[in-house]
Design a protein around this motif. Sequence first.
Motif: not given
Length: 161
Positions: A1-7, A107-111, A142-143
């Motif tokens: 599954m691909e993430i869309l950063p910030g979205e 870009p708007g994500f965290a691991i 969003p970041y």
Amino acid sequence: MEILPGEGVAAAKVGQRRDDVEARIGAPVHPRRSSKAVYNTTPMLVISYYDDDTVELVEIGYSGDGGEEVFFDGVQLTYRFMDDVVADLAARGHAYEPTDIGYRFAPGFAIFSMGSRWALDLDPNASEDDPRRIVEGVSVAPYEYFDEIDDEDEDDEDEDN
């Protein structure tokens, strides 16, 4: 599954209405309506909703053991050693900052890792006390969302002192 950063992800994006999300992916595992809902998708989605039933945060868990994992910019994010994921993303030019349980990316994500997996899960030659963390999930918003969380943590620490 691909993430869309910030979205979020294709099936659930920040700001979308709960009814629209559930029309695509089905009802949550727990039928009661709450601000956080777990969905039986692969990989599993955990979505936090604002009071107005719009998506606030999308979290995606690891599948592990050959299941579908989470990706961004050609990098597998989940069910890998955290240091390897950070190095791969940094090599692609993605800025990051450490958090208490992982890293957040511009870009708007965290691991993150909650410590429920250990190095032996990925490396059969690892010792039982190998400290390498495994990415167990990805949070997408969003970041600024992640910055607000860190600001709240700092305020809590100030109150404790």
